[in-house]
Design an enzyme around this catalytic site. Sequence first.
Site, mmCIF file in Angstrom:
data_model
loop_
_atom_site.group_PDB
_atom_site.id
_atom_site.type_symbol
_atom_site.label_atom_id
_atom_site.label_comp_id
_atom_site.label_asym_id
_atom_site.label_seq_id
_atom_site.Cartn_x
_atom_site.Cartn_y
_atom_site.Cartn_z
ATOM 1 N N SER A 46 0.836 -1.196 0.000
ATOM 2 C CA SER A 46 0.000 0.000 0.000
ATOM 3 C C SER A 46 0.876 1.253 0.000
ATOM 4 O O SER A 46 1.690 1.432 -0.904
ATOM 5 C CB SER A 46 -0.958 -0.058 1.193
ATOM 6 O OG SER A 46 -2.039 0.826 1.012
ATOM 7 N N ASP A 199 -5.926 -4.206 -1.776
ATOM 8 C CA ASP A 199 -4.783 -3.795 -0.953
ATOM 9 C C ASP A 199 -4.018 -5.004 -0.393
ATOM 10 O O ASP A 199 -4.608 -5.954 0.112
ATOM 11 C CB ASP A 199 -5.298 -2.931 0.206
ATOM 12 C CG ASP A 199 -4.203 -2.168 0.910
ATOM 13 O OD1 ASP A 199 -3.371 -2.816 1.573
ATOM 14 O OD2 ASP A 199 -4.175 -0.940 0.802
#
Length: 342
Positions: A46, A199
């Site tokens: 991320s 993610d």
Amino acid sequence: MSAAPTKKKIKLALQGGGSHGAYAWGVVDALLEDGRVEIEAVVGTSAGAMNAAMTGCGLITGGPEAARDLLRRFWKKSSDEGKKSPIQATPLDKMLSRGNIEFSPLWATFDAMSRIFSPYELNPMNLNPLQKIIADVVDFPALRAGGDICKVFIAATNVLTGRLRVFEQAELSPETIMASACLPFLFQAAEINGEFFWDGGYSGNPPIFPLIYAGGTNDILVVQINPINITEVPRTARGIMDRINTLSFNSSLMREMRAIQFVSDLLDGNELDAAKYKRVNIHTIDAEAELAQFGVSSKLNSDWDFLTYLHDMGRQKAQEFLAEHFDKIGVESSTDVRAKFF
């Protein structure tokens, strides 16, 4: 005239956490400036994937100072782009907190709508300005070709299989970076070669095994953003959801740390052949107490003053780590893995 001391090599594992990734920016910035450590490899998830891309690209194309410059350019461009967002801190927010934006009416509206409507409804064009910023800042051909200088790995989660996907250096692109940062409540699943990703924090935040399998130094420095410990039970809906996400994003890291400690215990007891199994030295830099004071809204706060506040905090923590633990790099773990992760 005496020769300059040999640098100590480390590998970095960078957690994600939205705007809180500016804290990791500060940590890496201080390590690069110090000059006594050489970053051999980096894995990120991320926001950690973005920091990893900037760090790796800078080291490959121009060395530590170039890496520092790319990191600052990325975060400044992100902040400038964030000024266009209707979600901004109000004067009351700034009065009560350094980074939370919970009194912003549009934040409250967005938070409520994201629980009812999906990104396919709220953002049908799937707009994400960060992808353009990353494409503008990172020289991806150089990054993909520079594994002999610094190895870079990026983690994402396969939506359909639930499996962790680690993108190797030759696969890195703006799309793979954004796949690692694709929060399902904000963006449509990232499609790469017919596969769909969310993610990477859901399956590895960050994964450690790519750094172990990469060979080289045995020293891994984990830059933690998501607090493992908190002081109070969350009592608001947002606080509860934020803690659920934090627990989820830390769980894979804690499992890997237990496995690393298990191997270390077997080596200590002479139950494994030390010639075949290497000991991994674990180091960590975190700011649990400091970052725990910020709510989930702060992870969307791209105000430059807030980002530089987190950056400066990261720099201070890295400098404290180097002052206290530099001599342990290459020798032993500076983190008590059992006490911190068990």
